[in-house]
Design an enzyme around this catalytic site. Structure first.
Site, short mmCIF file in Angstrom:
data_model
loop_
_atom_site.label_atom_id
_atom_site.label_comp_id
_atom_site.label_asym_id
_atom_site.label_seq_id
_atom_site.Cartn_x
_atom_site.Cartn_y
_atom_site.Cartn_z
N ASP A 46 0.85 -1.19 0.00
CA ASP A 46 0.00 0.00 0.00
C ASP A 46 0.89 1.24 0.00
O ASP A 46 1.92 1.27 0.69
CB ASP A 46 -0.91 -0.01 1.23
CG ASP A 46 -1.88 1.16 1.23
OD1 ASP A 46 -1.51 2.21 1.78
OD2 ASP A 46 -2.98 1.01 0.69
N ASN A 69 -2.58 12.74 -2.70
CA ASN A 69 -3.45 13.01 -3.84
C ASN A 69 -4.16 14.35 -3.67
O ASN A 69 -4.29 15.13 -4.62
CB ASN A 69 -4.46 11.88 -3.99
CG ASN A 69 -4.69 11.49 -5.43
OD1 ASN A 69 -3.94 11.86 -6.31
ND2 ASN A 69 -5.73 10.72 -5.66
N ASP A 77 -1.68 9.80 -10.12
CA ASP A 77 -1.58 8.74 -11.13
C ASP A 77 -0.13 8.47 -11.49
O ASP A 77 0.27 7.32 -11.73
CB ASP A 77 -2.36 9.15 -12.38
CG ASP A 77 -3.86 9.13 -12.15
OD1 ASP A 77 -4.30 8.56 -11.13
OD2 ASP A 77 -4.59 9.72 -12.98
N GLU A 107 -4.73 2.26 -4.31
CA GLU A 107 -3.27 2.36 -4.14
C GLU A 107 -2.69 1.07 -3.61
O GLU A 107 -1.53 1.03 -3.17
CB GLU A 107 -2.92 3.52 -3.20
CG GLU A 107 -3.36 3.36 -1.77
CD GLU A 107 -4.76 3.88 -1.50
OE1 GLU A 107 -5.07 4.17 -0.34
OE2 GLU A 107 -5.56 3.97 -2.46
#
Length: 383
Positions: A229, A237, A246, A271
């Site tokens: 993770d 983000n 991304d 993620e």
């Protein structure tokens, strides 16, 4: 039969470009096969054989290139109607000219317009060669911009058609074989791309969760599953935007795909990623997981304005070499579990790896935690 099966397959997946490519090839096959059948049965060609053959040599590559480069639109009905209208218009005009002015049309098609470029080896009309070359360049450029199985099949199919046409009356069986092969390649490309859509993650290029589920059903007696993770990804983000997010996911995926020790990386969702090591124990996998964790933690991501991004690679390398723009780094946490006597089911091993991942998060992140054991901490790199 090939057209029916391939056409039905294209219709199921709503792939109109491939459908019209196959229809174009089949129409050319039907016209030429009618001529070769007459030649085989009567020992002579039909009166319209030359004009039909020359028209096919001109229109087949033109329509093949047109439909090959014609991207599919959102409105399927309008797109279908437009493609059919083009095919109907071209076919109607060609048929009208062939029926009304056969001699004039034949003379125009067979005319040698560039005597200095004409060679005795040319078995097709002179206009066909620059047309084939232009379509070939178009399809190659399309493939280089967007490598796809369909684009590769189009290039190979065009080469096959170019090789087939001069042999239509010399070796008539090549017509049936090559046209069938071209249509089969297009149908196979649709099948391969459908598989990629179902089993491969579009953003990262890694196999997706469905591929992971299928792989887990074929694992042997000994294997290791590691859940990974990206640490603080939601906060990252929200701070830097989804485009940079991304980019981070692609970076992590590319590094995980290079993991050594026989591991295979999968995009689990969001993620989260999964790594599968077949025929390994947890102790054998830990050094490889530590190496990939450290590789990601030590990678500095340059944050640049997308509007000022250089157009060529050399300028981009120079900017990256002396850039004063801000950099960020990300870390990952890894939970590891192996098949044991009380965890025989792959789903149970996956859940154990997920629990180890949560333990790694609780232990400070940027570390590797084995299920049921103490964590193996990595040096936490602060942004």
């Amino acid at each position: 039969m090939v057209l029916l099966l391939g056409g039905a397959y294209c219709a199921v997946y709503r792939r109109q470009r491939e459908l019209f490519l196959m229809v174009t090839v089949y129409i050319a096959y039907f016209l030429l096969d009618t001529q070769t059948d007459f030649y085989r049965d009567n020992g002579r060609v039909r009166e319209d054989a030359a004009v039909i053959f020359h028209l096919v040599c001109l229109l087949l590559p033109a329509l093949f290139g047109l439909y090959g480069a014609w991207q599919e639109r959102t409105h399927l009905a309008q797109d279908l109607l437009a493609r059919f209208a083009v095919l109907f218009a071209v076919g109607s005009v060609a048929l009208a000219l062939e029926q009304s002015f056969p001699e004039a049309l034949l003379g125009w098609l067979a005319e040698i317009r560039w005597p200095s470029l004409h060679g005795q080896w040319m078995s097709l009309i002179q206009m066909a060669y620059p047309l084939f070359l232009a379509v070939f360049i178009l399809l190659v450029v399309q493939y280089l911009r967007e490598p796809r199985p369909l684009h590769a099949a189009q290039i190979i199919g065009l080469i096959g058609i170019f090789w087939m046409l001069p042999k239509t009356f010399i070796l008539p069986f090549t017509l049936n074989i090559m046209c069938s092969q071209v249509m089969l390649m297009i149908a196979a490309a649709v099948s391969h791309e459908a598989y990629q859509m179902a089993f491969r993650d579009e953003l990262t290029g890694l196999p997706g969760r469905r591929a992971l589920n299928e792989r887990m059903q074929r694992l042997g007696r000994n294997y290791v599953i590691a859940m990974t993770d990206v640490d603080h990804f939601k906060k990252f983000n929200d701070t830097h935007g989804h485009d940079v997010g991304d980019q981070v996911l692609r970076l992590v995926a590319s590094r995980l795909s290079r993991v050594t020790g026989g591991g295979r990386a999968y995009r689990y969702g969001g993620e989260e990623f999964a790594l599968v090591f077949a025929g390994k124990t947890a102790e054998e996998c830990l050094p490889h997981l530590e190496a990939v964790r450290e590789m990601i933690a030590n990678y500095a991501i340059q944050l640049r304005d997308q509007n000022s991004r250089p157009q060529d690679d050399s300028t981009g390398r120079q900017r990256r070499g002396g850039s004063a723009s801000s950099t960020v780094s990300v870390t990952i946490s890894i939970g590891v579990a192996e098949r044991q006597a009380d965890h025989r089911n792959p789903d149970e091993v996956l859940k154990s790896a997920d629990q180890a991942l949560y333990s790694a998060k609780g232990a400070g992140r940027n570390c590797v935690m084995t299920f049921g054991q103490q964590s193996r901490r990595g040096a936490v790199r602060m942004a």
